[in-house]
Design a protein around this motif. Structure first.
Motif, PDB file in Angstrom:
ATOM      1  N   GLY B   1     -41.505 -65.090  82.655  1.00  0.00           N
ATOM      2  CA  GLY B   1     -42.821 -65.077  82.015  1.00  0.00           C
ATOM      3  C   GLY B   1     -42.716 -65.533  80.578  1.00  0.00           C
ATOM      4  O   GLY B   1     -41.661 -65.454  79.969  1.00  0.00           O
ATOM      5  N   SER B   2     -43.805 -65.990  80.031  1.00  0.00           N
ATOM      6  CA  SER B   2     -43.787 -66.484  78.671  1.00  0.00           C
ATOM      7  C   SER B   2     -43.731 -65.324  77.680  1.00  0.00           C
ATOM      8  O   SER B   2     -43.230 -65.460  76.585  1.00  0.00           O
ATOM      9  N   GLU B   3     -44.249 -64.166  78.103  1.00  0.00           N
ATOM     10  CA  GLU B   3     -44.129 -63.008  77.221  1.00  0.00           C
ATOM     11  C   GLU B   3     -43.558 -61.866  78.049  1.00  0.00           C
ATOM     12  O   GLU B   3     -44.258 -60.967  78.468  1.00  0.00           O
ATOM     13  N   GLY B   4     -42.304 -61.940  78.336  1.00  0.00           N
ATOM     14  CA  GLY B   4     -41.652 -60.974  79.204  1.00  0.00           C
ATOM     15  C   GLY B   4     -41.650 -59.585  78.607  1.00  0.00           C
ATOM     16  O   GLY B   4     -41.885 -59.390  77.417  1.00  0.00           O
ATOM     17  N   ALA B   5     -41.343 -58.605  79.490  1.00  0.00           N
ATOM     18  CA  ALA B   5     -41.295 -57.217  79.041  1.00  0.00           C
ATOM     19  C   ALA B   5     -40.118 -57.030  78.084  1.00  0.00           C
ATOM     20  O   ALA B   5     -39.234 -57.873  77.969  1.00  0.00           O
ATOM     21  N   GLU B   6     -40.125 -55.887  77.431  1.00  0.00           N
ATOM     22  CA  GLU B   6     -39.119 -55.567  76.428  1.00  0.00           C
ATOM     23  C   GLU B   6     -37.710 -55.641  77.027  1.00  0.00           C
ATOM     24  O   GLU B   6     -37.454 -55.134  78.097  1.00  0.00           O
ATOM     25  N   ARG B  15     -37.831 -58.055  90.607  1.00  0.00           N
ATOM     26  CA  ARG B  15     -38.683 -56.867  90.589  1.00  0.00           C
ATOM     27  C   ARG B  15     -38.679 -56.237  91.967  1.00  0.00           C
ATOM     28  O   ARG B  15     -39.014 -56.881  92.949  1.00  0.00           O
ATOM     29  N   GLU B  48     -36.054 -54.861  87.623  1.00  0.00           N
ATOM     30  CA  GLU B  48     -37.118 -53.919  87.248  1.00  0.00           C
ATOM     31  C   GLU B  48     -37.509 -53.160  88.502  1.00  0.00           C
ATOM     32  O   GLU B  48     -37.701 -53.753  89.554  1.00  0.00           O
ATOM     33  N   THR B  49     -37.618 -51.829  88.391  1.00  0.00           N
ATOM     34  CA  THR B  49     -37.937 -51.047  89.585  1.00  0.00           C
ATOM     35  C   THR B  49     -39.316 -50.391  89.459  1.00  0.00           C
ATOM     36  O   THR B  49     -39.739 -50.005  88.377  1.00  0.00           O
ATOM     37  N   ASP B  70     -40.068 -63.681  92.533  1.00  0.00           N
ATOM     38  CA  ASP B  70     -38.797 -62.978  92.343  1.00  0.00           C
ATOM     39  C   ASP B  70     -38.980 -61.486  92.563  1.00  0.00           C
ATOM     40  O   ASP B  70     -38.836 -60.686  91.637  1.00  0.00           O
ATOM     41  N   VAL B  71     -39.308 -61.108  93.789  1.00  0.00           N
ATOM     42  CA  VAL B  71     -39.539 -59.699  94.089  1.00  0.00           C
ATOM     43  C   VAL B  71     -38.786 -59.297  95.350  1.00  0.00           C
ATOM     44  O   VAL B  71     -38.283 -60.143  96.094  1.00  0.00           O
TER      45      VAL B  71
ATOM     46  N   ALA C  33     -47.548 -67.236  82.944  1.00  0.00           N
ATOM     47  CA  ALA C  33     -46.321 -66.523  83.282  1.00  0.00           C
ATOM     48  C   ALA C  33     -45.625 -67.173  84.473  1.00  0.00           C
ATOM     49  O   ALA C  33     -46.183 -68.031  85.142  1.00  0.00           O
ATOM     50  N   ASP C  34     -44.425 -66.707  84.715  1.00  0.00           N
ATOM     51  CA  ASP C  34     -43.617 -67.295  85.776  1.00  0.00           C
ATOM     52  C   ASP C  34     -43.849 -66.553  87.098  1.00  0.00           C
ATOM     53  O   ASP C  34     -42.942 -65.978  87.668  1.00  0.00           O
ATOM     54  N   GLU C 295     -45.837 -56.158  83.874  1.00  0.00           N
ATOM     55  CA  GLU C 295     -45.318 -56.084  82.504  1.00  0.00           C
ATOM     56  C   GLU C 295     -44.706 -54.723  82.195  1.00  0.00           C
ATOM     57  O   GLU C 295     -44.290 -54.468  81.077  1.00  0.00           O
TER      58      GLU C 295
END
Ligand code: NA
Ligand code: NA
Lengths: 159, 309, 427
Positions: B1-6, B15, B48-49, B70-71, C33-34, C295
């Motif tokens: 993502g362009s603004e991925g999680a921390e 995921r 990520e869970t 990607d899950v 987003a991707d 997110e």
């Protein structure tokens, strides 16, 4: 000719959604009855949900035609009428782009179907998804008609 | 993502979502998977869970994986059998004598063949060893034999194989969300559910059923699946890590489920639920017709050949 | 996610229909987003594929048919006779009706949609403002979520592994409290605004009550039959909606003889429009929820909350404040799914009883549907009555404050919730 077709389609659409809604009631009520006699079905819930999404997306066009989709009306307290029309036009264009997105990727989703079934039935799940591009296509036609109508009335007022 | 999680700086992000809540073995196991995979890949793989269907429900996640997102998820065999019919054999009634027989099958070339064929659907099965418990009949009235069960209205997951099994054993399967089963039982809309101990206890279902008939008509075994596209994008050594840890996660889930299943059985007995031993042969005979109605006879023969039966 | 929220609020402010504002801002995220774009479509579809949601179209349709078959007019006549002499009589009747509906329906939105069909016109005729009428109908439907069956409590119990039985019983006293509090606040608001205080009304005589009761026996039987049917296991709460439709049609066609095919066709058409509008919002909200889950926003949030305080009561209030703010903008079912798994463990660690916490959470989460600027229950009422959000907000404000006061009270005194379950089921 086109006008005749439009009116004809509206009639068909209203008839279709009404009957589908009635069918939805019938399906769930039937399940109550047959279960009371000890022989429930496994498919009525899945079928009801399929009918439901078609009622929603065909009905969404009806709602759009009747201007029934609600928004937050705060803007009307701040903007001058002329500017309001411009904003309205812009919103219409955005809406149309959104509908095109739904049609394009909705069709993509229907076509790239994975063999997924509606739970409890042997009906392929793409019949659920198909309601989205179909309803969006109808809404697109309605929205184009509305924007065209508005454009003509604005031009008419200015002349 | 362009603004991925921390902290989302791994090269390969996955995921994983499950239906069960945070305390459940399934989630604990995928969390273990996350930690192990992240450590062994030095953070290159990031997992990520999500629990409680937070990311999406299982059919949605399977569809997403097969479309190349990607899950991944943990799912039972019945759910996968919509996409590849062979898998329903794993959840067919009285198919395997015991867990070790099923494990024998999961080691076989035939099973490996199915897994490879399944990648054509865009899905990679990492491990099929989440043994979650024995499926029994949990009912409001006592069921000690097939005659008691006849005509009972039973909530199922809606999967075709499970519906067919319940029908064949004499019950009337009804499709209903799990969340509706509780009030349904309380009000008498349905007579019971087919489920395993952990599911019955953790969703408080034991409050509204009084009896559990230990039919063990099948063992609930689930698979950890991911998108084949994601799996394929990994370097070979990472693929190894992921496969190993998926297996380890399944083992953990199985151990935890076994433990909590026994613990819950005690707790449910204390709460007044009666457990009944039943003549499994009687139910087995009834359920046998399932293989014909579902067209699974050939597949059963193939599997039996593998098992030397 | 920031971009998504900004786009959303700008569109909302510019009067984009809500369903589209949510959908467009969600799509903006997907494009940036991707994630495969087709997942937006999948989530759009998933938003409609929930069986409990079917209660909504059924009760909306039932509302239309109840009107057309003369059930409503008789019921309101009866309510007039009973409450006409009270200040704000008809509004009081609306609150009571919500409490009665609470035992039938698990969905506040369904109740509010039906009542706005049934009662708004009469309320306007009695001189109530539109804001007051829609505000009260919408807010008072919160009672529906406290009395069993309640879809919200079932979901919470399921996600949190908490006894649904205890939750159901725990909701009863808070439900009664909300009913009483809303009736008291109706009294004061009506008195201040001179609503519906016709002094020529005198308390009814027994004879008047009996005659009017007989006249609307089919209407009175309606909730009773539904409750009996649900309690005796003939049908579930969601199915009850379909039964309600069939019942209303039967009475309309065969007993009152006021329903015709022509009228039924109009009912169906109106119900389709109402339902599509409501459901399109719910469907697009699921795109939103997906992004928020994707997110991992909830986890960040819980780290933040626990970082502030360790005092359990303060923590509880802080959580409630957060849930309230989330409820301003998000759909109730989504909030339930997202927030329960984050906050329940925190609450349990702080020593708060999960049943107590659950009832408070679910009431507050459901309440999110009624608070502006975004709320499904609110939009259902507004679209049916063609009312604006600003007008609604003005009218609903006193009731919003009342409900918030009750919620804080329930939160601070656990025994309000826990007394009955502990008494009946043991601690
Ligand atoms: Na209720
Ligand atoms: Na709100």
């Amino acid at each position: 000719m086109i006008e005749k077709m439009r009116i004809g389609w509206i009639k068909i659409e209203e008839l279709l959604t009404s009957w589908l809604l009635l069918l939805l009631v019938g399906l769930v009520f039937m399940e109550v009855v047959v279960r009371a006699f000890g022989s429930p079905t496994t498919w009525s819930v899945g079928l009801a949900q399929l009918v439901f999404i078609w009622v929603i997306f065909l009905g969404a066009n009806q709602a759009l035609r009747n201007h029934a989709h609600v928004g937050v009306d705060a803007i009307n307290y701040f903007l001058k009428p002329k500017l309001r029309i411009v904003v309205e036009m812009v919103m219409h264009v955005l809406m149309i782009l959104f509908l095109i997105f739904l049609i394009y990727y909705g069709s993509d989703m229907v076509l790239s179907t994975t063999g997924r079934l509606i739970t409890g039935t042997q009906i392929p799940y793409w019949t659920v998804t198909l309601a989205i591009p179909t309803g969006s296509m109808l809404m697109l036609l309605t929205a184009l008609g509305q924007i065209f109508g508005k454009w003509r009335s604005v031009k008419g007022n200015n002349e | 993502g362009s603004e991925g999680a921390e902290g989302n700086d791994g090269e390969y992000t996955l995921r994983l979502g499950v239906t069960q809540n945070e305390q459940n073995a399934e989630y604990q196991a995928i969390y273990q998977f996350k930690e192990a995979v992240e450590e062994r890949s030095a953070g290159e793989i990031e997992v990520e869970t999500y629990h409680s269907d937070q990311l999406a429900n299982i059919p949605d996640l399977i569809e997403q994986a097969s479309l190349g997102a990607d899950v991944g998820t943990v799912t039972d065999a019945a759910q996968l059998s919509d996409l590849k019919k062979e898998f329903s054999i794993i959840q067919s009634p009285f198919m395997f004598e015991d867990i070790s027989e099923m494990e024998q099958f999961l080691e076989s070339d035939l099973y490996q063949e199915w897994v490879e064929e399944f990648t054509e659907q865009g899905i990679r099965i990492l491990s099929f060893n989440f043994q979650l418990g024995e499926r029994n009949l949990a009912t409001t009235h006592p069921v000690t034999n097939a005659a008691d069960f006849k005509g009972s209205v039973i909530r199922t997951s809606g999967a075709e194989i499970v519906n067919a099994t319940v029908s064949a054993m004499g019950g009337s399967p009804t499709g209903m969300p799990w969340t509706e089963a509780y009030p349904g039982l309380e009000q008498g809309v349905i007579d019971g559910v087919e489920a395993h101990n952990t599911a019955i206890y953790e969703s408080s279902m034991y409050e509204v059923i009084n009896h559990i008939a230990k039919t063990n008509h099948y063992q609930l075994v689930s698979a950890l699946i991911v998108s084949e596209e994601w799996f394929d994008s990994l370097p070979e050594e990472f693929q190894e890590i992921v496969l190993e840890e998926a297996k380890a996660a399944g083992e953990t889930a199985s151990e935890m489920s076994m433990e909590s299943s026994n613990e819950y059985e005690g707790l449910m007995k204390e709460a007044g639920v009666e457990f009944h031993e039943v003549d499994r042969e009687e139910f087995k005979e009834l359920a046998d017709s399932v293989y014909e109605t579902m067209g699974l006879q050939e597949i059963r023969d193939e599997v039996n050949a593998v098992l030397g039966k | 996610m920031t971009i998504m929220l900004i786009v959303f609020f700008v569109l909302l402010f510019l009067n984009m229909p809500v369903a589209f504002a949510i959908g467009i801002s969600g799509v903006v995220y997907f494009l940036s987003a991707d994630i495969p774009n087709s997942l937006a479509i999948q989530q759009f579809a998933t938003g409609t594929q929930s069986f409990p949601l079917l209660a909504v179209p059924f009760f909306v349709l039932a509302g239309h048919i109840l009107n057309a078959s003369g059930i409503t007019s008789r019921l309101i006549k009866f309510a007039n006779i009973l409450t006409g002499h009270m200040i704000g009589g008809l509004a009081q009747a609306s609150v009571l009706l919500s409490a009665m509906m609470g035992g039938i329906s698990g969905s506040a939105t369904a109740d509010a949609a039906m009542q706005s069909r049934i009662m708004t016109n009469d309320m306007l005729r009695r001189g109530y403002s539109k804001g007051f009428s829609t505000g009260l109908i919408s807010v008072s439907s919160i009672i529906t979520a406290t009395f069993p069956p309640s879809i919200g409590l079932i979901l919470y119990g399921f996600i949190g592994g908490v006894s649904i039985n205890k939750l159901f019983i725990g909701g009863i006293i808070p439900g009664i409290l909300l009913t009483v509090a809303l009736m008291v606040s109706v009294y004061f608001v009506a008195k201040k605004n001179n609503y519906d205080q016709n002094n020529t009304f005198t308390p009814p005589t027994m004879k008047e009550v009996v005659i009017s009761f007989k006249d609307c026996i089919w209407a009175i039987l309606f909730p009773i039959l539904l409750i009996v049917g649900i309690r005796f296991g003939l049908f579930s709460a969601s199915e009850g909606g379909a039964v309600a439709v069939v019942y209303a049609m039967t009475v309309g066609f065969f007993f009152h003889r006021e329903l015709s095919w022509k009228k039924l066709k109009a009912c169906l058409k109106d119900a389709v429009t109402d339902n599509s509008m409501i459901m399109l919002i719910i469907a697009s909200a699921s795109i939103f929820s997906y992004v928020i889950a994707f997110e991992n926003f909830p986890r960040t949030m819980s780290q933040f909350v626990t970082g502030i305080t360790e005092n359990s009561q303060l923590l509880f209030l802080l959580i409630l404040l957060f849930v309230f703010i989330a409820g301003l903008f998000m759909e109730a079912t989504a909030n339930n799914l997202m927030l329960t798994p984050i906050f329940l463990p925190i609450a349990e660690m702080a020593g708060i009883d999960p049943v107590h916490f659950g009832v408070v959470m679910v009431v507050l989460i459901t309440f999110g549907g009624m608070t502006p600027p975004l709320g499904v229950t609110m939009f259902a009422v507004l679209s049916i009555t063609k009312t604006g959000v600003v007008e609604y907000t003005k009218g609903a404000l006193p009731f919003i404050i009342t409900v918030l006061a009750v919620i804080v009270m329930i939160a601070m005194f656990p025994s309000i919730v826990l007394f009955l379950p502990n008494l009946l089921l043991g601690p």
